[in-house]
Design an enzyme around this catalytic site. Structure first.
Site, PDB file in Angstrom:
ATOM      1  N   ARG A   1      -1.991   1.036   0.307  1.00 17.93           N
ATOM      2  CA  ARG A   1      -1.454   1.299   1.648  1.00 17.93           C
ATOM      3  C   ARG A   1      -2.559   1.600   2.674  1.00 17.93           C
ATOM      4  NH1 ARG A   1       4.218   4.775   1.103  1.00 17.93           N
ATOM      5  NH2 ARG A   1       5.260   3.344  -0.329  1.00 17.93           N
TER       6      ARG A   1
ATOM      7  N   ASN B   1      -2.290  -2.441  -4.078  1.00 17.42           N
ATOM      8  CA  ASN B   1      -0.844  -2.259  -4.043  1.00 17.42           C
ATOM      9  C   ASN B   1      -0.399  -2.036  -2.601  1.00 17.42           C
ATOM     10  OD1 ASN B   1       1.879  -1.492  -5.276  1.00 17.42           O
ATOM     11  ND2 ASN B   1       1.391   0.365  -4.131  1.00 17.42           N
ATOM     12  N   GLU B   2       0.602  -2.793  -2.168  1.00 22.98           N
ATOM     13  CA  GLU B   2       1.197  -2.625  -0.843  1.00 22.98           C
ATOM     14  C   GLU B   2       0.128  -2.654   0.246  1.00 22.98           C
ATOM     15  OE1 GLU B   2       3.652   0.885  -1.078  1.00 22.98           O
ATOM     16  OE2 GLU B   2       5.062  -0.071  -2.441  1.00 22.98           O
ATOM     17  N   ASN B   3      -0.762  -3.622   0.138  1.00 18.16           N
ATOM     18  CA  ASN B   3      -1.831  -3.753   1.130  1.00 18.16           C
ATOM     19  C   ASN B   3      -1.338  -4.348   2.448  1.00 18.16           C
ATOM     20  OD1 ASN B   3      -3.242  -4.477  -1.808  1.00 18.16           O
ATOM     21  ND2 ASN B   3      -4.270  -2.893  -0.595  1.00 18.16           N
TER      22      ASN B   3
ATOM     23  N   ARG C   1       0.482  -6.344  -6.125  1.00 23.19           N
ATOM     24  CA  ARG C   1       1.908  -6.236  -5.837  1.00 23.19           C
ATOM     25  C   ARG C   1       2.123  -6.019  -4.337  1.00 23.19           C
ATOM     26  NH1 ARG C   1       5.044  -2.399  -4.159  1.00 23.19           N
ATOM     27  NH2 ARG C   1       7.295  -2.788  -4.272  1.00 23.19           N
TER      28      ARG C   1
END
Length: 821
Positions: free
Chosen positions: A390, A426-428, A465
Site C-alpha cells: 500500500r 501487495n495492493e500496490n 496480488r
C-alpha cells in the site's frame, strides 16, 4: 507456452542466513532483559550506574523476556492508538568464546522496525527493516570493554548490551502505515549469542535441476564465507544422507581465495526421494569447514521436488496436478502480538495442517525461520513476500530498502523446499503516502524487483496480488476477488474467477473470505444478501472495509455471524472442486489479527476474518475446511458455541453437519432422523443437513458419521427459545465458571419482560475494581473489555489474584450491572 521449473533446494544453514551451525555455539538470549517504552536521552542512560533502589532513577525499566513486542497489549486496547516510537532493551551477558581468535555475534531473527545495538556506550551495528534476519559482530567491542575498569567493577565481568528499537511512522519505509496490520516494534523474534571460528559460512546456497519423471537430478552447492580476518585456505567436507539414514554421497574440496561466492559441489542424484505436501521427505546435508581458525560444521535438511504453474492452467507438483489449498499467516497472537514463541508457532502451523492446508501465503512480509522450517517438515508450500504494501512508491531510500529486503528474503530463505513463489508486493494500486501516485513509475520499479528476483533465484516464480496495472510483469498474478463480502454474492465466485483467469498467463486466487464475530450465530444469516447487487464484480474497492457509507455490501450490512461465514466458505470450496483450470487459492487469513485501521469492529482493532481466533480457538468455519480438505475421518455439528437457538413452536430448524464421511445419521433427543449421503455439490453442508422440530427447552443433537469401517461421532446440547423479545432493557452479570484462580463472568441482555434478546449486538464495556485483573486486550471475543454482544451475551475472564473484586458491565442506555468475585 508452458514454463516448467524443476528444482530441489537444500535447506542449508548459515551464520547470517538460515540456521546456526552445529560447529558454532548458539544460545538464545531470552532471560534477564529490562525494557522501557520510550526513548532515552542517549546510550549513557541505559548503562550509567545508579544506586540500588534509587527513587530518582528514571526512566523506570521493567523486566521482560524475549521475544518481546512493544505492542503486546496496546495493539488491541480499545481506548488508545497503539504506540509507535522508540523503545529500549538492556541486559548484561557473559561472553566466553571457546574459539581462539573466534568471532562473537548477536544474531537477530527479527526486530522492528529500525534497530541500533550497543556494547556499553559503543554502537556496534544497526538495521532497517523489521522482518529480516541480521547479525552484528561484537567481538572487537567486547574485547575493548573487557580491558576497562567498568567491566570489572560495575558489571562484574559481564558485557552490557543495549538495543534501541523504533517503529515510528516513516513514509520512506516499507511497509506503509496505511497497511491493514500493525507495524510492530520490539525484539519480537529470537535473539541469539553466537560463537564461531574466524572462518565460517555467511550464506550457503543449493540448487538442483530435476528431470520430468524425477528419476535423475543434479544438486549444486555454493557458499559465501564469513571471513573478517582474511583467511586464504580451507577444506570443505560435505555429506548427503537420505531420509532413511543412508549416505548418498560425500565429497572433500580444498579451497584457495575465500572472498567471493565459491562453488562447493555438483552432485548427480539418481531417483531422489521427492518432497511433496503429503510426504515431505527430507534428506540431511552435513558440512564441515576446516581452516587454521578451527572447524565450522553443521547439518541441514534437503528437499527434492519440481513444480510448475501451467500457463492458462493448474499447478503441478512432481508431475501431477495439485490444487493449492491455502491460507495466510500474520505474525500476531493474543497477549504477545508479534512475539510468538517457537511453541506457539508450532501449535499454529500444526493446526493449519490439521485443517488440510498445503499452501500458505506469508503476509505481508518475510517471516520467522521457524515458520519456514515447519512448512518444510509439514509439507506446506509457501508464497513469501516483501512488505511493499500500500501507499504508493517513495524515493531512493524507500526503493533501496525494498531491494535490500527482497535480497535478504531470497538469500535467507532460498534453501527451503517449501518456497515456490517470491512476492514482490501487495495492493500496490493503493495510494496515499505521497502527493504523487504514478502508475508508470510503480510499473518500472515492479519490473526492477521482478528482474532482481529472477537474478537472485531463477528457480522460483514471482507473484503479486491486486495491482492490475502490473499484472503482466510477474509470473503469477492474483486479482482481488471478495465475492459475498466486499462486493456481490458468494454465488458470483466462479464466474468472476473465470473472467479474471482469462486476463493473465498464470492465475491464483489469494485473499477471499469474510469477517465473523466468534460465538455470534444467526437463524437467517443470508438475509442481507437480498440487498446486494450482483453481476458488478467482486473486487474490494476504496472504502469497502468501512462499516459506514457506500453501497450495500455484506461487510457493512451483514450480521458478521459465524453462520454466514460457513455458508460463504462452503460455497467457495464446493466450487473450487469443479474448476479444473484452477491452480489454487488461499483463504484470508487463518487467524484473526490486530490492525489499526478497524477500530469499529465488534472486537475493536481486530480483523476478524480468521477461521480461528487470535488465541487459536477454533471457529465453526475451521470444520468446513476440514470437511473438504482432510482425509482423516471427521464429523462436526454446526453450533458448538450457540447455547440458545430460537424460533416458532413446532417450526423445523436446519441443522448442518460438516464431515468428510461418506454418510451420516442424525439424532434429535435420541430419535433418528435418517441417514444422508455426502455430496460436495449439494449446498449447503454437502447434503448433510436436516430440518428438525426442536422442543422448547433443552435439546440434544447427535451425529454418527461413517467413512469406510471407521465411525466418528459428535454431539451438541442447547436450549430452544420460542418466546419473542423486544429491545434490550437490562443487563445481568453472573460468574459462570472458575478454574483455579481464573473466573469467567457472563453478561446477558434482557427485554422488559425478562426474555433474553438473542439477536442483541449492543456494545458491552467491562470494568473491575479490587485485587483481580480483567484478562482483556487479548483481541478475542472473550478477551476484550469493549466488545459487541454475540446473541445477547458476552463473556470475559478475570484473574482473581487470590483476592476479592467487583466486576461491572455497562451498555449505552442501560443500567450498569455488578457482581462480586
Amino acid at each position: 507456452m508452458m514454463i516448467r521449473y524443476f528444482c530441489v533446494f537444500v535447506i542449508l544453514g548459515s551464520l547470517l542466513g538460515i540456521q546456526p551451525a552445529e560447529g558454532q555455539e548458539s544460545k538464545r538470549l531470552n532471560q534477564n532483559w529490562e525494557f522501557v517504552k520510550q526513548d532515552l536521552g542517549g546510550i549513557w542512560e541505559a548503562v550509567r550506574p545508579v544506586g540500588k533502589g534509587n527513587p530518582e532513577s528514571v526512566p523506570l525499566w521493567e523486566s521482560v523476556t524475549l521475544p518481546h513486542c512493544v505492542n503486546a497489549t496496546d495493539a488491541v486496547d480499545p481506548d488508545v492508538n497503539y504506540y509507535q516510537g522508540p523503545s529500549w532493551y538492556r541486559t548484561a551477558i557473559e561472553v566466553n568464546n571457546p574459539y581462539q581468535k573466534g568471532r562473537t555475534l548477536l544474531h537477530f531473527e527479527g526486530a522492528g522496525q529500525k534497530t541500533a545495538v550497543y556494547v556499553y556506550t559503543t554502537k556496534v551495528g544497526s538495521h532497517v527493516g523489521g522482518y529480516d534476519e541480521w547479525t552484528v559482530d561484537i567481538t572487537d567491542a567486547v574485547e575493548a570493554f573487557k580491558k576497562t575498569e567498568v567491566y570489572r567493577k560495575q558489571f562484574k565481568g559481564k558485557i552490557p548490551v543495549s538495543v534501541r528499537t523504533d517503529n515510528s511512522r516513516d513514509l520512506e519505509m516499507i511497509p506503509s502505515d496505511l497497511s491493514d496490520f500493525n507495524i510492530y516494534g520490539g525484539i519480537y523474534r529470537y535473539l541469539n549469542l553466537v560463537y564461531t571460528p574466524a572462518l565460517s559460512t555467511d550464506k550457503l546456497f543449493a540448487k538442483a535441476e530435476v528431470d520430468g519423471d524425477g528419476k535423475s537430478g543434479q544438486l549444486t552447492v555454493s557458499t559465501r564465507f564469513y571471513n573478517p580476518m582474511g583467511i586464504s585456505e580451507a577444506k570443505v567436507l560435505l555429506k548427503l544422507v537420505d531420509p532413511s539414514g543412508k549416505v548418498v554421497a560425500k565429497t572433500e574440496k580444498k579451497l584457495n581465495g575465500l572472498s567471493n561466492d565459491t562453488g562447493l559441489w555438483k552432485l548427480q542424484v539418481k531417483r531422489p526421494v521427492l518432497w511433496s505436501t503429503n510426504q515431505p521427505s527430507l534428506y540431511t546435508l552435513q558440512y564441515e569447514i576446516h581452516s587454521s581458525a578451527g572447524v565450522a560444521k553443521g547439518t541441514e535438511k534437503v528437499g527434492f521436488r519440481n513444480f510448475e504453474f501451467v500457463e492458462k492452467g493448474p499447478f503441478m507438483l512432481n508431475g501431477k496436478r495439485l490444487l493449492l489449498r491455502g491460507t495466510h499467516r500474520h505474525e500476531d497472537h493474543s497477549g504477545v502480538a508479534a512475539a510468538m514463541t517457537e511453541n506457539m508457532i508450532r501449535e499454529e502451523m500444526i493446526l493449519m495442517k490439521d485443517m488440510g492446508v498445503n499452501f500458505i501465503r506469508l503476509a505481508h512480509y518475510q517471516q520467522s525461520r521457524i515458520v519456514l522450517n515447519l512448512c518444510d517438515s509439514l509439507g506446506i508450500m509457501v508464497w513469501e513476500e516483501i512488505p511493499w504494501c500500500r501507499g504508493g512508491l517513495g524515493g531512493d531510500v524507500y526503493k533501496e530498502q525494498a531491494r535490500r529486503m527482497l535480497t535478504n528474503m531470497i538469500e535467507q530463505h532460498y534453501n527451503h523446499a517449501s518456497v515456490i513463489l517470491w512476492g514482490m508486493g501487495n495492493e500496490n494500486d493503493w495510494p496515499g503516502d505521497f502527493p504523487e501516485f504514478d502508475k508508470q513509475k510503480i510499473r518500472v520499479f515492479m519490473k526492477e524487483l521482478n528482474d532482481l528476483s529472477h537474478q537472485l533465484d531463477n528457480s522460483r516464480l514471482t507473484a503479486i496480488r491486486r495491482c492490475d496495472f502490473c499484472s503482466d510483469l510477474v509470473d503469477v498474478y492474483s486479482p482481488s476477488i471478495w465475492a459475498g463480502w466486499y462486493r456481490g454474492n458468494y454465488t458470483d465466485y466462479k464466474a468472476v474467477s473465470e473472467e479474471e483467469f482469462k486476463k493473465v498467463k498464470r492465475f491464483i486466487h489469494v485473499e477471499w473470505g469474510g469477517d465473523s464475530h466468534a460465538m455470534r450465530h444467526s437463524e437467517n444469516p443470508d438475509k442481507a444478501l437480498s440487498k446486494i447487487k450482483t453481476g458488478l464484480g467482486a473486487d474490494e474497492r476504496a472504502g469497502d472495509a468501512s462499516l459506514f457509507g457506500g453501497a450495500a455490501r455484506i461487510s457493512k450490512d451483514g450480521d458478521w455471524s459465524e453462520s454466514y461465514l460457513v455458508n460463504l466458505v462452503d460455497w467457495h470450496l464446493k466450487e473450487q472442486e469443479t474448476m479444473p483450470w484452477l491452480s489454487g487459492t488461499a483463504y484470508w487469513p487463518f487467524k484473526d489479527f490486530s490492525t489499526p485501521v478497524r477500530p469499529d469492529n465488534p472486537v475493536p482493532y481486530m480483523n476478524q476474518k480468521g477461521v480461528v481466533e487470535r488465541d487459536l480457538t477454533k471457529k465453526e468455519a475451521f470444520y468446513v475446511f476440514q470437511s473438504y480438505w482432510t482425509t482423516q475421518p471427521m464429523v462436526h455439528i454446526y453450533g458448538h458455541t450457540w447455547p440458545v437457538r430460537w424460533g416458532e413452536q413446532g417450526e423445523e430448524k436446519m441443522v448442518k453437519v460438516y464431515a468428510n464421511c461418506t454418510e451420516a445419521e442424525l439424532f434429535l433427543n435420541g430419535k433418528s432422523f435418517g441417514v444422508k449421503k455426502r455430496n460436495s455439490q449439494d449446498f449447503p453442508a454437502a447434503g448433510l443437513r436436516w430440518n428438525l422440530p426442536f422442543v422448547k427447552g433443552e435439546n440434544t443433537v447427535t451425529v454418527v458419521g461413517k467413512k469406510g469401517k471407521v465411525t466418528v461421532k459428535d454431539e451438541i446440547k442447547f436450549t430452544y427459545q420460542i418466546e419473542k423479545w423486544t429491545k434490550p432493557a437490562k443487563l445481568t452479570l453472573t460468574k459462570i465458571d472458575q478454574k483455579d484462580d481464573i473466573a469467567t463472568v457472563e453478561v446477558k441482555l434482557y427485554d422488559d419482560k425478562n426474555i433474553q434478546c438473542l439477536d442483541a449486538v449492543n456494545w458491552i464495556n467491562f470494568s473491575l475494581a479490587g485485587e483481580g485483573k480483567l484478562m482483556d486486550n487479548l483481541g478475542t471475543s472473550s478477551g476484550s473489555r469493549k466488545v459487541q454482544a454475540y446473541n445477547g451475551r458476552a463473556i470475559i475472564k478475570v484473574k482473581l489474584n487470590k483476592g476479592k473484586s467487583v466486576v461491572a458491565v455497562q451498555s449505552d442506555g442501560l443500567s450498569a450491572a455488578f457482581t462480586n468475585l
